[in-house]
Design an enzyme around this catalytic site. Structure first.
Site, PDB file in Angstrom:
ATOM      1  N   TRP A   1      17.591   5.077  11.885  1.00  0.00           N
ATOM      2  CA  TRP A   1      17.570   5.811  10.619  1.00  0.00           C
ATOM      3  C   TRP A   1      16.407   6.798  10.551  1.00  0.00           C
ATOM      4  CZ3 TRP A   1      17.826   0.289   9.028  1.00  0.00           C
ATOM      5  CH2 TRP A   1      16.583  -0.318   8.902  1.00  0.00           C
TER       6      TRP A   1
ATOM      7  N   ASP B   1      11.660  -8.950   7.993  1.00  0.00           N
ATOM      8  CA  ASP B   1      11.632  -9.473   6.630  1.00  0.00           C
ATOM      9  C   ASP B   1      12.877 -10.311   6.333  1.00  0.00           C
ATOM     10  OD1 ASP B   1      10.183  -9.763   4.311  1.00  0.00           O
ATOM     11  OD2 ASP B   1      10.840  -7.888   3.411  1.00  0.00           O
TER      12      ASP B   1
ATOM     13  N   ARG C   1       9.416   3.109   0.902  1.00  0.00           N
ATOM     14  CA  ARG C   1       8.090   2.896   0.340  1.00  0.00           C
ATOM     15  C   ARG C   1       7.471   4.212  -0.083  1.00  0.00           C
ATOM     16  NH1 ARG C   1       5.897  -1.537   4.782  1.00  0.00           N
ATOM     17  NH2 ARG C   1       6.997  -0.225   6.260  1.00  0.00           N
TER      18      ARG C   1
ATOM     19  N   ARG D   1       5.362  11.092   7.100  1.00  0.00           N
ATOM     20  CA  ARG D   1       6.819  11.191   7.085  1.00  0.00           C
ATOM     21  C   ARG D   1       7.360  11.123   5.662  1.00  0.00           C
ATOM     22  NH1 ARG D   1       7.947   7.089  10.155  1.00  0.00           N
ATOM     23  NH2 ARG D   1       8.895   5.667   8.652  1.00  0.00           N
ATOM     24  N   LYS D   2       6.790  10.227   4.838  1.00  0.00           N
ATOM     25  CA  LYS D   2       7.222  10.126   3.444  1.00  0.00           C
ATOM     26  C   LYS D   2       6.875  11.403   2.683  1.00  0.00           C
ATOM     27  CE  LYS D   2       8.977   6.110   3.937  1.00  0.00           C
ATOM     28  NZ  LYS D   2       8.236   4.891   3.696  1.00  0.00           N
TER      29      LYS D   2
END
Length: 438
Positions: A69, A209, A411, A31-32
């Site tokens: 998102w 997180d 990331r 995906r990135k």
């Protein structure tokens, strides 16, 4: 990208695969890869390609806290690429309407405080509805969050996430209780309906997180005063825990991650009796996830020591029953991580992102926190003493510290949040000076 925008230059080499994402070992790799290729195509650095035109992955799951998102990014990518190829007819009316439904769905002016997703959606809407009000208001929202230097931050609001670790650091350092209570009241006022926290204000989506640091802060300051908020947080963590014992970042069912699992354990440790099953499962998952060299996958940090610290903090915060049952495994894991940190320490006493990298303040703090979390006595350990001396040598004349950026989103792209430097330094120096080590 900058060269393409400013000078119209094109890119011949595979800068995404061979440089930007080289060594990126994460489940979001494909995906990135697509996302960054599309960024380059939008600014004219590379041509649009049919391979970029993949079906949008809706990623929709039940519940009010579904992470949308990914859906919005992938839908925006599909629309931008289709139009870039001159094939706008491949986009259905339903897809166009869905994007117009998603874009105004966040309570934050910049969509979910995530500027990159917001901008990509605006580019997509502009392709088929250039005069739409959402484009005008969306651009105005981006311009409104510019910093004084003229640049635009990748995250328009990190106040909730920042407050959790800052409050934890101040609590361990013995700060004014009135200040700590104000910080905790701020966090409680922004606890989400599911019991978790988001990284910024006015968002729809909580994440492990931000929730881990917020809950750890509340427990460190006053677990009795904040009991109800902590119980709600416990329900959130129970609901998102994976069947394998680990914890993901955003959604139940997503792959478990070492940093998130360790953070969840540290947040639940205040009430180990009610969460003994979760903590035991998470401890076993962490122990299985440790690599032979004593490290863990880096997740949301570029520094090896970050997840080592969080894992050691978690393993040494376990209820006595779990620590007893897993005594030998925890001891072996601690020794492996200790050996790694001792071997990765630079001659100047500091640590870098990875062994051999130049020392940086954040990695040095993480390493010191990891060692002290293992109950290493700072005054007796030469590795800790040298690390603390290096850290103090990095202090500027006005008492401040500067670190290389280590926050990562999306990331593996770095962004700088200077307040975290002060937080990690305060946590590390408190632990090294005999304060609360965990």
């Amino acid at each position: 990208m900058a060269q393409a925008v400013l000078h119209g230059r094109t890119v011949e080499a595979d800068v995404v695969g061979e440089e930007l994402l080289a060594g990126f070992d994460h489940f979001s790799l494909s995906r990135k890869r697509l996302l960054f290729d599309v960024y380059l195509a939008v600014v004219g650095a590379v041509p649009f390609a049919e391979t970029m035109l993949r079906p949008a992955d809706p990623g929709r799951r039940g519940g009010d806290n579904s992470v949308t998102w990914i859906e919005m990014i992938m839908l925006s990518v599909r629309i931008v690429v289709a139009h870039g190829l001159g094939r706008g007819e491949r986009i259905t009316d339903a897809q166009r309407e869905r994007l117009l439904e998603l874009l105004p769905s966040s309570g934050a002016p910049v969509w979910e405080n995530y500027t990159a997703a917001h901008l990509l959606a605006l580019l997509a809407v502009q392709e088929y509805a250039p005069g739409h009000q959402l484009v005008e208001t969306g651009v105005a929202a981006v311009l409104a969050c510019r910093n004084r230097d003229g640049g635009v931050p990748p995250m328009s609001n990190l106040d909730v996430f920042s407050t959790g670790p800052a409050g934890l650091a101040l609590a361990r350092a013995g700060a004014d209780p009135a200040l700590l209570h104000r910080m905790c009241d701020y966090l409680i006022a922004r606890q989400m309906p599911d019991g978790g926290w988001s990284f910024g204000e006015n968002m729809r989506h909580s994440d492990v997180d931000a929730s881990s640091y917020a809950a750890a802060c509340l427990a460190a300051v006053d677990p009795v005063r904040h009991r109800q908020a902590l119980l709600r947080a416990g329900s959130y963590f129970r609901g998102i825990a994976g069947e394998d014992g680990g914890f993901p970042t955003y959604m139940a069912g997503d792959p478990s991650e070492a940093g998130m699992t360790a953070g969840a354990v540290s947040a639940l440790a205040w009430n180990g009796s009610d969460h003994a099953d979760l903590l035991d499962g998470a401890a076993r998952w962490l122990l299985d996830a440790q690599r032979a060299d004593g490290t863990f996958e880096r997740s949301w940090s570029l520094s090896e020591a970050n997840t080592v610290w969080r894992a050691m903090w978690a393993l040494h915060s376990m209820p006595e029953a779990t620590r007893t049952a897993l005594k030998d495994r925890i001891a072996d894991a601690s020794e492996a991580s200790r050996r790694f940190l001792a071997g990765a320490q630079n001659p100047d006493g500091g640590w870098g992102y990875r062994p051999g990298d130049p020392s940086d303040v954040a990695s040095t703090c993480y390493s010191l926190l990891a060692l002290t979390a293992m109950l290493v006595r700072p005054e007796l350990d030469p590795v800790v003493r040298a690390g603390a001396a290096h850290l103090l040598s990095c202090r500027h004349p006005d008492g401040s510290f500067t670190a290389r950026p280590d926050q990562v989103a999306p990331r593996p792209l770095l962004f700088d949040a200077p307040v975290f430097t002060d937080t990690w330094v305060l946590l590390a120096l408190t632990a090294c000076s005999g304060g609360e080590a965990r």
